[in-house]
Design a protein around this motif. Sequence first.
Motif, mmCIF file in Angstrom:
data_model
loop_
_atom_site.group_PDB
_atom_site.id
_atom_site.type_symbol
_atom_site.label_atom_id
_atom_site.label_comp_id
_atom_site.label_asym_id
_atom_site.label_seq_id
_atom_site.Cartn_x
_atom_site.Cartn_y
_atom_site.Cartn_z
ATOM 1 N N GLY A 65 2.112 29.087 12.722
ATOM 2 C CA GLY A 65 2.094 30.190 11.774
ATOM 3 C C GLY A 65 3.142 30.102 10.688
ATOM 4 N N ARG A 66 4.177 29.286 10.883
ATOM 5 C CA ARG A 66 5.306 29.251 9.937
ATOM 6 C C ARG A 66 5.556 27.881 9.323
ATOM 7 N N HIS A 67 5.203 26.827 10.025
ATOM 8 C CA HIS A 67 5.629 25.493 9.627
ATOM 9 C C HIS A 67 4.580 24.736 8.800
ATOM 10 N N ALA A 68 5.077 23.801 8.002
ATOM 11 C CA ALA A 68 4.279 22.761 7.353
ATOM 12 C C ALA A 68 4.831 21.440 7.857
ATOM 13 N N LEU A 69 3.977 20.571 8.369
ATOM 14 C CA LEU A 69 4.427 19.359 9.037
ATOM 15 C C LEU A 69 4.261 18.142 8.139
ATOM 16 N N PHE A 70 5.364 17.391 7.963
ATOM 17 C CA PHE A 70 5.371 16.166 7.171
ATOM 18 C C PHE A 70 5.793 15.013 8.077
ATOM 19 N N LEU A 71 4.972 13.972 8.147
ATOM 20 C CA LEU A 71 5.225 12.856 9.049
ATOM 21 C C LEU A 71 5.254 11.539 8.297
ATOM 22 N N ASP A 72 6.330 10.791 8.470
ATOM 23 C CA ASP A 72 6.347 9.394 8.057
ATOM 24 C C ASP A 72 5.331 8.642 8.916
ATOM 25 N N PHE A 73 4.944 7.446 8.497
ATOM 26 C CA PHE A 73 3.921 6.691 9.243
ATOM 27 C C PHE A 73 4.554 5.571 10.070
ATOM 28 N N ASP A 74 5.016 4.509 9.422
ATOM 29 C CA ASP A 74 5.579 3.362 10.142
ATOM 30 C C ASP A 74 6.914 3.738 10.779
ATOM 31 N N GLY A 75 7.048 3.441 12.068
ATOM 32 C CA GLY A 75 8.275 3.756 12.778
ATOM 33 C C GLY A 75 8.329 5.191 13.269
ATOM 34 N N THR A 76 7.321 5.973 12.922
ATOM 35 C CA THR A 76 7.257 7.370 13.340
ATOM 36 C C THR A 76 5.972 7.646 14.109
ATOM 37 N N LEU A 77 4.840 7.382 13.477
ATOM 38 C CA LEU A 77 3.549 7.526 14.154
ATOM 39 C C LEU A 77 3.066 6.233 14.788
ATOM 40 N N VAL A 78 3.471 5.103 14.204
ATOM 41 C CA VAL A 78 3.111 3.784 14.743
ATOM 42 C C VAL A 78 4.353 2.910 14.788
ATOM 43 N N GLY A 79 4.368 1.957 15.708
ATOM 44 C CA GLY A 79 5.477 1.018 15.788
ATOM 45 C C GLY A 79 5.350 -0.077 14.745
ATOM 46 N N PHE A 80 6.417 -0.826 14.568
ATOM 47 C CA PHE A 80 6.417 -1.926 13.612
ATOM 48 C C PHE A 80 5.768 -3.169 14.218
ATOM 49 N N VAL A 81 5.043 -3.910 13.383
ATOM 50 C CA VAL A 81 4.463 -5.194 13.773
ATOM 51 C C VAL A 81 4.792 -6.202 12.680
ATOM 52 N N ASP A 82 4.668 -7.492 13.019
ATOM 53 C CA ASP A 82 5.013 -8.531 12.050
ATOM 54 C C ASP A 82 4.152 -8.458 10.794
ATOM 55 N N ASP A 83 2.872 -8.142 10.952
ATOM 56 C CA ASP A 83 1.957 -8.008 9.822
ATOM 57 C C ASP A 83 1.651 -6.526 9.633
ATOM 58 N N PRO A 84 2.214 -5.877 8.603
ATOM 59 C CA PRO A 84 2.014 -4.431 8.419
ATOM 60 C C PRO A 84 0.554 -4.023 8.287
ATOM 61 N N ALA A 85 -0.314 -4.956 7.907
ATOM 62 C CA ALA A 85 -1.734 -4.629 7.759
ATOM 63 C C ALA A 85 -2.432 -4.477 9.102
ATOM 64 N N LYS A 86 -1.754 -4.871 10.184
ATOM 65 C CA LYS A 86 -2.394 -4.869 11.503
ATOM 66 C C LYS A 86 -1.889 -3.760 12.424
ATOM 67 N N VAL A 87 -1.184 -2.781 11.877
ATOM 68 C CA VAL A 87 -0.769 -1.661 12.721
ATOM 69 C C VAL A 87 -1.995 -0.855 13.124
ATOM 70 N N ALA A 88 -1.874 -0.147 14.235
ATOM 71 C CA ALA A 88 -2.980 0.703 14.700
ATOM 72 C C ALA A 88 -2.386 1.932 15.373
ATOM 73 N N ILE A 89 -2.929 3.087 15.047
ATOM 74 C CA ILE A 89 -2.493 4.317 15.684
ATOM 75 C C ILE A 89 -3.373 4.577 16.901
ATOM 76 N N ARG A 134 0.381 2.870 0.398
ATOM 77 C CA ARG A 134 -0.586 3.531 -0.466
ATOM 78 C C ARG A 134 -1.420 4.520 0.357
ATOM 79 N N ILE A 135 -1.872 5.573 -0.287
ATOM 80 C CA ILE A 135 -2.698 6.552 0.417
ATOM 81 C C ILE A 135 -3.985 5.924 0.913
ATOM 82 N N ALA A 136 -4.551 4.999 0.156
ATOM 83 C CA ALA A 136 -5.783 4.329 0.586
ATOM 84 C C ALA A 136 -5.572 3.596 1.899
ATOM 85 N N ASP A 137 -4.399 3.003 2.076
ATOM 86 C CA ASP A 137 -4.104 2.305 3.336
ATOM 87 C C ASP A 137 -3.926 3.299 4.473
ATOM 88 N N LEU A 138 -3.245 4.413 4.202
ATOM 89 C CA LEU A 138 -3.092 5.444 5.227
ATOM 90 C C LEU A 138 -4.456 5.966 5.671
#
Length: 241
Positions: free
Chosen positions: A10-34, A60-64
Amino acid sequence: MMEPPAIDPGRHALFLDFDGTLVGFVDDPAKVAIRPAARDRLEELAEALSGALAIVSGRRIADLDRFLAPLEFAAAGVHGLERRGAPGGKIERLAGPELLDDTRERLSETLAGNPRLRLEDKGTALVLHYRNAADLEDMARRAMDQAVAGRHDLVVMNGDNIVEVHPAGMDKGVALAAIMEAPPFAGRLPVYVGDDTTDEYALKTAREAGGVSIKVGSKDSVAEYRLKDVAAVHRWLGVPD
């Protein structure tokens, strides 16, 4: 730092980073998966928050959208140079790729001589990766500084195993503040979760707005609260095991 409070729909707006927050780091950033369970939980949270959930990333938003498909959350991409103010809305771009043409040219010699460095071209930003070449960190930073010498309209940002350049006047904190100005975010308190140096701008903005600032990991931060890692973020969000 303390464990963060629960999200208040009822009160909050949630902002989330992606890499390192929702998904872990991988050697090839194009191959991350949530995890599908995490994606489904984000959809539930967005509905509970009346759409006031945004992904804020250097990507980029398209990648997200590709990683989170079929979902299209509100988002700030390329540190805010791309914005989508509401779920499924139009993407606004604040700059064009031509601003970086000279920088691309100046970096080409360094890249040709150091094949372990990788340049990610986001159009409105250039990211020099050295994740698999930690010994080249100083070279990467020096090359980027030289590539933008004399350019006061560009800014260099150092992150985890990267050095990035993009047009000046934009960062994740500015992006958060801009998104907060309009529905469905306006009138709510921002909750920001991020792990990288570049997230510090948004963590500071959220805290100054009276919201909740949450650092992921053990690095120094302006944040008031902390979560240990991606798994801890998922638990806090309520993602089922």
